[in-house]
Motif scaffolding. Structure first.
Motif, PDB file in Angstrom:
ATOM      1  N   GLU A 137       0.840  -1.184   0.000  1.00 42.55           N
ATOM      2  CA  GLU A 137       0.000   0.000   0.000  1.00 42.55           C
ATOM      3  C   GLU A 137       0.885   1.247   0.000  1.00 42.55           C
ATOM      4  N   LEU A 138       0.643   2.120  -0.970  1.00 38.37           N
ATOM      5  CA  LEU A 138       1.437   3.331  -1.079  1.00 38.37           C
ATOM      6  C   LEU A 138       1.167   4.276   0.091  1.00 38.37           C
ATOM      7  N   ALA A 139      -0.081   4.300   0.575  1.00 35.11           N
ATOM      8  CA  ALA A 139      -0.450   5.249   1.625  1.00 35.11           C
ATOM      9  C   ALA A 139       0.414   5.090   2.867  1.00 35.11           C
ATOM     10  N   SER A 140       0.777   3.845   3.214  1.00 32.46           N
ATOM     11  CA  SER A 140       1.593   3.638   4.409  1.00 32.46           C
ATOM     12  C   SER A 140       2.985   4.216   4.225  1.00 32.46           C
ATOM     13  N   ALA A 141       3.535   4.101   3.014  1.00 28.60           N
ATOM     14  CA  ALA A 141       4.846   4.686   2.748  1.00 28.60           C
ATOM     15  C   ALA A 141       4.785   6.207   2.808  1.00 28.60           C
ATOM     16  N   LEU A 142       3.689   6.795   2.303  1.00 29.93           N
ATOM     17  CA  LEU A 142       3.537   8.255   2.351  1.00 29.93           C
ATOM     18  C   LEU A 142       3.414   8.729   3.788  1.00 29.93           C
ATOM     19  N   GLU A 143       2.652   8.013   4.601  1.00 31.51           N
ATOM     20  CA  GLU A 143       2.491   8.397   6.009  1.00 31.51           C
ATOM     21  C   GLU A 143       3.810   8.280   6.770  1.00 31.51           C
ATOM     22  N   LEU A 144       4.595   7.244   6.450  1.00 27.57           N
ATOM     23  CA  LEU A 144       5.887   7.074   7.096  1.00 27.57           C
ATOM     24  C   LEU A 144       6.812   8.256   6.785  1.00 27.57           C
ATOM     25  N   ALA A 145       6.813   8.682   5.516  1.00 27.33           N
ATOM     26  CA  ALA A 145       7.649   9.821   5.128  1.00 27.33           C
ATOM     27  C   ALA A 145       7.157  11.099   5.791  1.00 27.33           C
ATOM     28  N   MET A 146       5.840  11.297   5.856  1.00 25.66           N
ATOM     29  CA  MET A 146       5.292  12.514   6.460  1.00 25.66           C
ATOM     30  C   MET A 146       5.641  12.570   7.946  1.00 25.66           C
ATOM     31  N   SER A 147       5.635  11.419   8.635  1.00 27.83           N
ATOM     32  CA  SER A 147       5.960  11.411  10.065  1.00 27.83           C
ATOM     33  C   SER A 147       7.411  11.837  10.300  1.00 27.83           C
ATOM     34  N   HIS A 148       8.293  11.514   9.323  1.00 27.95           N
ATOM     35  CA  HIS A 148       9.690  11.926   9.440  1.00 27.95           C
ATOM     36  C   HIS A 148       9.851  13.436   9.232  1.00 27.95           C
ATOM     37  N   SER A 149       8.936  14.055   8.464  1.00 25.20           N
ATOM     38  CA  SER A 149       9.126  15.441   8.045  1.00 25.20           C
ATOM     39  C   SER A 149       8.309  16.442   8.851  1.00 25.20           C
ATOM     40  N   GLU A 150       7.373  15.983   9.642  1.00 26.05           N
ATOM     41  CA  GLU A 150       6.478  16.924  10.326  1.00 26.05           C
ATOM     42  C   GLU A 150       7.245  17.842  11.284  1.00 26.05           C
ATOM     43  N   ALA A 151       8.175  17.290  12.011  1.00 27.72           N
ATOM     44  CA  ALA A 151       8.931  18.120  12.965  1.00 27.72           C
ATOM     45  C   ALA A 151       9.741  19.178  12.217  1.00 27.72           C
ATOM     46  N   SER A 152      10.359  18.812  11.104  1.00 28.97           N
ATOM     47  CA  SER A 152      11.138  19.775  10.318  1.00 28.97           C
ATOM     48  C   SER A 152      10.242  20.858   9.742  1.00 28.97           C
ATOM     49  N   ALA A 153       9.015  20.483   9.297  1.00 27.39           N
ATOM     50  CA  ALA A 153       8.093  21.469   8.741  1.00 27.39           C
ATOM     51  C   ALA A 153       7.658  22.477   9.807  1.00 27.39           C
ATOM     52  N   ARG A 154       7.382  21.969  11.031  1.00 29.21           N
ATOM     53  CA  ARG A 154       6.995  22.884  12.103  1.00 29.21           C
ATOM     54  C   ARG A 154       8.129  23.848  12.438  1.00 29.21           C
ATOM     55  N   GLN A 155       9.336  23.318  12.482  1.00 30.96           N
ATOM     56  CA  GLN A 155      10.484  24.158  12.798  1.00 30.96           C
ATOM     57  C   GLN A 155      10.697  25.219  11.717  1.00 30.96           C
ATOM     58  N   ALA A 156      10.457  24.875  10.434  1.00 24.32           N
ATOM     59  CA  ALA A 156      10.620  25.828   9.332  1.00 24.32           C
ATOM     60  C   ALA A 156       9.395  26.706   9.139  1.00 24.32           C
ATOM     61  N   GLN A 157       8.321  26.487   9.922  1.00 26.65           N
ATOM     62  CA  GLN A 157       7.081  27.251   9.812  1.00 26.65           C
ATOM     63  C   GLN A 157       6.484  27.137   8.405  1.00 26.65           C
ATOM     64  N   VAL A 158       6.501  25.920   7.877  1.00 19.16           N
ATOM     65  CA  VAL A 158       5.945  25.621   6.553  1.00 19.16           C
ATOM     66  C   VAL A 158       4.825  24.605   6.731  1.00 19.16           C
ATOM     67  N   GLU A 159       3.690  24.861   6.091  1.00 21.49           N
ATOM     68  CA  GLU A 159       2.543  23.961   6.183  1.00 21.49           C
ATOM     69  C   GLU A 159       2.781  22.715   5.351  1.00 21.49           C
ATOM     70  N   LEU A 160       2.582  21.554   5.935  1.00 17.89           N
ATOM     71  CA  LEU A 160       2.746  20.268   5.258  1.00 17.89           C
ATOM     72  C   LEU A 160       1.352  19.716   4.951  1.00 17.89           C
ATOM     73  N   ILE A 161       1.027  19.552   3.663  1.00 22.05           N
ATOM     74  CA  ILE A 161      -0.338  19.211   3.232  1.00 22.05           C
ATOM     75  C   ILE A 161      -0.357  17.798   2.672  1.00 22.05           C
ATOM     76  N   ARG A 162      -1.341  16.992   3.111  1.00 24.55           N
ATOM     77  CA  ARG A 162      -1.596  15.672   2.539  1.00 24.55           C
ATOM     78  C   ARG A 162      -2.659  15.818   1.453  1.00 24.55           C
ATOM     79  N   ALA A 163      -2.371  15.300   0.249  1.00 27.50           N
ATOM     80  CA  ALA A 163      -3.310  15.493  -0.866  1.00 27.50           C
ATOM     81  C   ALA A 163      -3.472  14.219  -1.683  1.00 27.50           C
ATOM     82  N   TRP A 164      -3.555  13.063  -1.011  1.00 22.19           N
ATOM     83  CA  TRP A 164      -3.825  11.831  -1.759  1.00 22.19           C
ATOM     84  C   TRP A 164      -5.196  11.287  -1.367  1.00 22.19           C
ATOM     85  N   PRO A 165      -5.861  10.554  -2.254  1.00 20.60           N
ATOM     86  CA  PRO A 165      -7.223  10.069  -1.992  1.00 20.60           C
ATOM     87  C   PRO A 165      -7.219   9.020  -0.878  1.00 20.60           C
TER      88      PRO A 165
END
Length: 491
Positions: free
Chosen positions: A330-358
């Motif tokens: 399932e691709l969705a699990s790989a996308l969620e795994l990557a997003m979990s790695h990047s959320e802290a960096s996005a918050r620190q950079a004050q950049v909104e991280l958007i999920r846009a898959w069905p």
């Protein structure tokens, strides 16, 4: 002579005619003729004798003429036989001459056909070659220009014929003095004066339209037998070669700079590990401070490990030994795994991280951890170039042959001339002041291609960027050729 032989007979005939005509004109004449009959008879006999002499003369002449005619006939017969005898060698000679002539004509025709064929082959070679070829006569006028030369210099062959060579090679220069003083023009004139060859000289030409072109040119004397008839100048367009050389030098420089960055990046966490270890060994610390030092050591070790793994991945890709363990997933699990790695960096950079898959995506062939690494690298790059207040979108869409995944940001964008180099290992934009080894996108492409997919990028300066890649669906008849597949349920 026949006239002398006839003279007595003509005199006797005249006398006889006069005598009889007088007797016929009057009675006195007839009486006188009768009285002198004896004289008349004598005159008649003289006439007969003269006529007999004439007849004998004519018979002799006729006999002589017949004898001469027989001699002529004999001579003519002998001549005919002689001509007949001479006709056979003459016919043989004529046949031999005609045969030799036909052979000579055939040889001349064959030579001409060979010359025509050779010229056509030479013309075909000249027209097919990628180098510009100029033929020059002894006056240094252009007598030949092939199609590559026409394209390079902006002339038609008809227009170039009869022009001085420097006016063809440097037509883009405004004055005759500038054309004649070009180093190429001086070197060609010197070589032709000396009858010498010139090998692989670097230079420039100035086409009729457009900017100057970097070239490499050579010259060979044009020899006909032992006579020099002119010269042949070969001009090679070196723009692509020079561009490739510059790109290679730039790549080597980028690699050296990246290795320097990698060395620095390795020294920094290594120093943290060394300092933390020394602190733990030499200074008595509380449990909380010990734990904090150990976490710093672990973080530095992980950073070193990621960098080393990136270098190893690139090395495997270069050697063709890079593989992924693809399976139905399932691709969705790989996308969620990557997003979990990047959320802290996005918050620190004050950049909104958007999920846009069905909500539901079809199963695909993938190595989940490698695909998560791809998305993580793309998101990290997007965060690096997106200012505070911007956004990074991770999305996916279903395609006929699989799934497309994209990472779109509202960052600074990428210059058009840099797009083709983005996927090269160790490459970073010129003047870039951001951290990074230049390996991330090269690893992204290697992982995606190992899955049987493709990468793409769309970007404009000031308008952000959109990186995307595809993964094949499980309904594909052929699994990714470069991936090592594992059975379902394996890890």
């Amino acid at each position: 002579d026949l006239r002398l032989e006839l003279a007595p007979a003509l005199e006797a005939a005249t006398a006889w005619q006069l005598r009889h005509s007088a007797a016929l004109e009057s009675a006195e004449g007839r009486i006188a003729y009768t009285e002198d009959l004896a004289t008349g008879m004598a005159s008649y006999e003289e006439l007969l004798l003269a006529l007999e002499h004439v007849r004998e003369t004519l018979d002799d002449d006729l006999a002589q003429a017949l004898e001469e005619l027989r001699e002529i006939e004999k001579t003519e017969t002998r001549t005919r036989w002689l001509l007949a005898l001479m006709a056979f060698p003459a016919l043989g000679l004529v046949f031999l001459l005609s045969y030799r002539l036909s052979v000579a004509v055939a040889e001349a025709t064959a030579r001409r056909e060979d010359e025509i064929r050779a010229r056509r082959e030479i013309d075909a070679v000249l027209e097919a070659t990628a180098e510009a070829v100029l033929g020059l006569d002894l006056d240094r006028m252009v007598i030949r220009l092939n199609k590559a030369g026409c394209r390079l210099l902006g002339f038609t062959e008809e227009d170039a014929l009869g022009r001085p060579f420097q006016d063809v090679l440097h037509a883009g220069l405004p004055t005759l003095e500038e054309r004649r003083d070009r180093p190429e023009a001086r070197a060609i004139r010197s070589a032709m004066d000396a009858g010498a060859a010139v090998n692989s000289m670097d230079g420039e030409v100035h086409p009729r339209r457009g900017e100057e072109v970097e070239v490499q040119w050579s010259l060979r004397p044009l020899v006909d037998g032992r006579d020099v008839r002119g010269a042949v100048v070969t001009v090679t367009d070196m723009r692509e070669v020079r561009s490739a050389e510059r790109a290679l030098r730039k790549a080597v420089q980028a690699r050296e700079e990246t290795l320097a960055v990698v060395g620095h990046d390795l020294r920094s966490p290594l120093g943290s590990i060394s300092a933390g270890a020394e602190l733990l060994l030499d200074v008595p610390l509380s449990e909380e401070k010990k734990r904090r030092q150990l976490e710093l050591i672990r973080s530095a070790a992980e950073r070193m490990n990621r960098l080393i793994q990136d270098l190893m991945d690139v090395a495997r890709m270069d050697s063709g030994g890079f593989q992924v363990l693809a399976r139905r997933g399932e691709l969705a699990s790989a996308l969620e795994l990557a997003m979990s790695h990047s959320e802290a960096s996005a918050r620190q950079a004050q950049v909104e991280l958007i999920r846009a898959w069905p909500p539901s995506l079809p199963p695909v062939w993938l190595d989940e951890h490698r695909v998560a690494q791809v998305v993580d690298n793309l998101v990290s790059n997007a965060l690096r170039y997106t200012p505070a207040g911007g956004s990074v979108e991770v999305g996916a869409a279903i395609l006929d042959h699989g799934v497309e995944v994209w990472v779109r940001d509202t960052g600074s964008g990428i210059a058009r001339e840099d797009l083709e180099h983005l996927w090269d290992p160790f490459w970073r934009p010129e003047g870039s002041d951001t951290d990074g080894s230049g390996l991330g996108l090269a690893i992204v492409r290697g992982i995606v291609e190992a899955h049987g997919g493709q990468v793409a990028v769309e970007s404009r300066p000031g308008e952000g960027s959109r990186f995307s890649f595809t993964l094949p669906g499980v309904n594909q008849l052929v699994r990714p050729a470069s991936a090592s597949t594992a059975p379902p349920g394996s890890s």
